[in-house]
Design an enzyme around this catalytic site. Structure first.
Site, PDB file in Angstrom:
ATOM      1  CD  GLU A  86     -11.871   1.779   2.834  1.00 57.07           C
ATOM      2  OE1 GLU A  86     -11.900   1.918   4.069  1.00 57.07           O
ATOM      3  OE2 GLU A  86     -10.812   1.813   2.166  1.00 57.07           O
ATOM      4  CE  LYS A 100      -5.040  -0.476  -0.837  1.00 57.06           C
ATOM      5  NZ  LYS A 100      -5.352   0.964  -0.551  1.00 57.06           N
ATOM      6  CG  ASP A 109      -2.232   0.611   1.049  1.00 60.12           C
ATOM      7  OD1 ASP A 109      -2.454   1.200  -0.019  1.00 60.12           O
ATOM      8  OD2 ASP A 109      -3.082   0.499   1.951  1.00 60.12           O
TER       9      ASP A 109
END
Length: 297
Positions: free
Chosen positions: A186, A116, A87
């Site tokens: 999300e 990501k 991430d």
């Protein structure tokens, strides 16, 4: 899951679209990665949620590239089969394209297989394109993007109205076209996640986005109930490890204080023989003090 699995790759994840559901977990160190990998996770995300669940910060903004790389290396050492996604933290892909590519490359050098990146506005798409051009697979992330928590005014559901939902659909399509191999959705309404999942040809991985996504991700500590604090609505706890951990530690400390640990036989070591013990008691230490055998009780 005991049998050895094939190594999961970014193209393999993309090919799972419409064929099998994708299971993704976060992990932040060697033991958690090893457990997640043995359990059969397709993807292990070394999430910037590290900031909150491991380092104790109030949000994800304080974690650094150095923090993330340190934990990525540990996760790599604990993983054999799962695809490892690093991430990219706040400010690691915001300043310049050159710095963004360099930071993404550091995740690859640490052993990750992809990165990501949050967001999909025009400048972000240019950055993602450059990272992809450097042969680094990219997982997109839209909807509630925690690194934008201050701009969003908190951890709030995104895409609740038609205009905002349309924007997120456009962002998902843009990430697909630019070459992302999957997208995290999300904190968006179930209906919107279903539309996006149907419209794009790459997998969607939901967290707080309902059951229609191609896969789901949760934080390792949330799944296992390692914390007793607030549990988000979208989390399902499959264990309550925090209480078990506390009980075990309390029992250990009680055993120490009451003289029940360690046991004289089970958890202790002894001299090679009684003869060696007698030789020890018959000797003198460096200070010339006689070491005497203890008297029988």
């Amino acid at each position: 899951m005991s049998e050895q699995r094939k190594k999961v790759t970014a193209p393999a994840i993309r090919a799972m679209k419409g064929k099998s559901r994708i299971g993704m977990l976060t992990a932040y160190d060697y033991p958690s990665a090893k457990v997640a990998d043995l359990a059969g996770a397709d993807i292990i995300l070394v999430g910037d949620s590290l900031a909150m669940v491991v380092l104790g910060y109030p949000d994800t903004l304080s974690v650094t590239v150095e923090d993330m790389l340190h934990h990525t290396r540990a996760v790599v050492r604990g993983t054999k089969s799962a695809l490892i996604v690093g991430d990219m933290p706040y400010l690691s892909y915001h300043v310049s394209i050159e710095e963004s590519v360099r930071n993404a490359g550091q995740f690859m050098q640490a052993g990750a297989h992809a990165v990501k990146v949050e967001g999909a506005k025009k400048s972000r798409l240019d950055t993602i394109a450059a990272i992809l051009d450097a042969e680094v697979p990219v997982m997109g992330h839209i909807g509630l993007t925690p690194q934008s928590v201050n701009a969003m005014g908190g951890f709030k559901l995104q895409g609740k109205n038609a205009d905002d939902a349309r924007r997120l659909i456009d962002e998902a399509v843009a990430l697909e076209r630019i070459g992302c191999f999957s997208i995290v959705l999300e904190g968006v309404p179930t209906e919107l996640a279903a539309i996006i999942t149907e419209q794009i040809t790459i997998p969607t991985i939901g967290i707080g986005a309902g059951p229609s996504c191609d896969g789901q991700v949760l934080v390792f500590h949330d799944v296992l109930g390692i914390y007793d604090g607030h549990t988000p609505k979208f989390v399902r706890q499959y264990a309550h490890i925090a209480q078990d951990m506390q009980t075990a530690l309390e029992t250990f400390l009680s055993d120490v204080r009451e003289g029940r640990f360690p046991d004289e036989v089970k958890e202790s070591f002894h001299m090679a023989s009684d003869e060696e013990l007698k030789r020890l008691y018959a000797s003198r230490d460096d200070g010339g003090v006689v070491v005497e055998m203890p008297k029988a009780q």
